[in-house]
Design an enzyme around this catalytic site. Sequence first.
Site, mmCIF file in Angstrom:
data_model
loop_
_atom_site.group_PDB
_atom_site.id
_atom_site.type_symbol
_atom_site.label_atom_id
_atom_site.label_comp_id
_atom_site.label_asym_id
_atom_site.label_seq_id
_atom_site.Cartn_x
_atom_site.Cartn_y
_atom_site.Cartn_z
ATOM 1 N N TYR A 1 0.820 -1.219 0.000
ATOM 2 C CA TYR A 1 0.000 0.000 0.000
ATOM 3 C C TYR A 1 0.854 1.271 0.000
ATOM 4 O O TYR A 1 0.349 2.339 -0.307
ATOM 5 C CB TYR A 1 -0.910 0.055 1.229
ATOM 6 C CG TYR A 1 -1.851 -1.088 1.413
ATOM 7 C CD1 TYR A 1 -2.183 -1.959 0.373
ATOM 8 C CD2 TYR A 1 -2.444 -1.315 2.657
ATOM 9 C CE1 TYR A 1 -3.050 -3.013 0.571
ATOM 10 C CE2 TYR A 1 -3.319 -2.360 2.865
ATOM 11 C CZ TYR A 1 -3.616 -3.214 1.828
ATOM 12 O OH TYR A 1 -4.475 -4.254 2.040
ATOM 13 N N ASP B 1 -13.068 10.416 5.307
ATOM 14 C CA ASP B 1 -14.042 11.455 5.617
ATOM 15 C C ASP B 1 -14.436 11.335 7.090
ATOM 16 O O ASP B 1 -14.865 10.269 7.542
ATOM 17 C CB ASP B 1 -15.275 11.286 4.730
ATOM 18 C CG ASP B 1 -16.370 12.270 5.057
ATOM 19 O OD1 ASP B 1 -16.293 13.421 4.611
ATOM 20 O OD2 ASP B 1 -17.298 11.880 5.805
ATOM 21 N N ASN C 1 -18.787 4.794 10.935
ATOM 22 C CA ASN C 1 -18.305 3.414 10.863
ATOM 23 C C ASN C 1 -18.006 2.831 12.239
ATOM 24 O O ASN C 1 -17.983 1.608 12.409
ATOM 25 C CB ASN C 1 -17.057 3.336 9.977
ATOM 26 C CG ASN C 1 -17.369 3.583 8.515
ATOM 27 O OD1 ASN C 1 -18.514 3.457 8.079
ATOM 28 N ND2 ASN C 1 -16.359 3.946 7.745
#
Length: 314
Positions: free
Chosen positions: A49, A259, A266
């Site tokens: 990543y 965000d 979440n």
Amino acid sequence: MGAGDRTVAGMPRIGMGTAVQGPKPDPIRRAVLRAIEIGYRHFDTAAHYETEAPIGEAAAEAVRSGAVASRDDLFITSKLWCSDAHGDRVVPALRHTLRNLQMEYVDLYLVHWPVSMKPGRFKAPFTAEDFVPFDMRAVWEAMEECHRLGLAKAIGVANFSCKKLDTLLSFATIPPTVNQVEVNPVWQQRKLREFCRGKGIQLCAYSPLGAKGTHWGSDAVMDAGVLQDIAASRGKSVAQVCLRWVYEQGDCLIVKSFDEARMRENLDVDGWELTEEERRRIAEIPQRKINLGKRYVSDHGPYKSLEELWDGEI
């Protein structure tokens, strides 16, 4: 369910994912630091990543600012990339990861895929000549050495089928703690979950929302009519319904959003449960795997078909 809710192994049930398209170190550093301030404690990264360095910077800044008392308050997962999935390259690869993170250890180190590539092959697209046979025993013995050296508190795998896990368990002296795989209402992984539960392996869900917006993701989860109906009737978002469903399976989950409002949402899926009828409706959603791993299949490589890569478990 909060960020501090943990598995028996001490892994926070919710982790923040950091897989991004192209290197974006400063936005990632800022997002991770804000996530720590909001309450996230588990951060999922990987050599592939290229987000290890900004995570390490954010962690150090969080300690300096007092957002956390010490690095020990955080749970950091990273992953061994395929080009380092060779017995003699695993420990050096983890040491490189630790230098990126500016840390002495990771809490969890995973074999990213049951795939080996020639050293140095890091960026897609990959060619047939890039792939070499995966020596699972040699790689796992080196992973165990990472644990013995104190470089990784726990070790595990990602994208392993039941068959591959069974092979690994046949010789492992330190069994994998975790198998991180795609899990969402459109790919529910019932067989794999049952297998892992029976072997004491924690399932960790990536792409619990279907990875919409990524190069391999799909709208299938977020656009599923059943999930939209449940969300509307309960006054929840589709994302909250998905995350609650994953949580109720006993899985950990990795969810990515930079965000702030969504980061908070979440985390905030506690205080309610799906009904038996809602669970039944979700169980009846037609199943299809989203992340097929097609890039690891080649006529000339070790896996000549998706059936071989996943051992028929798709």
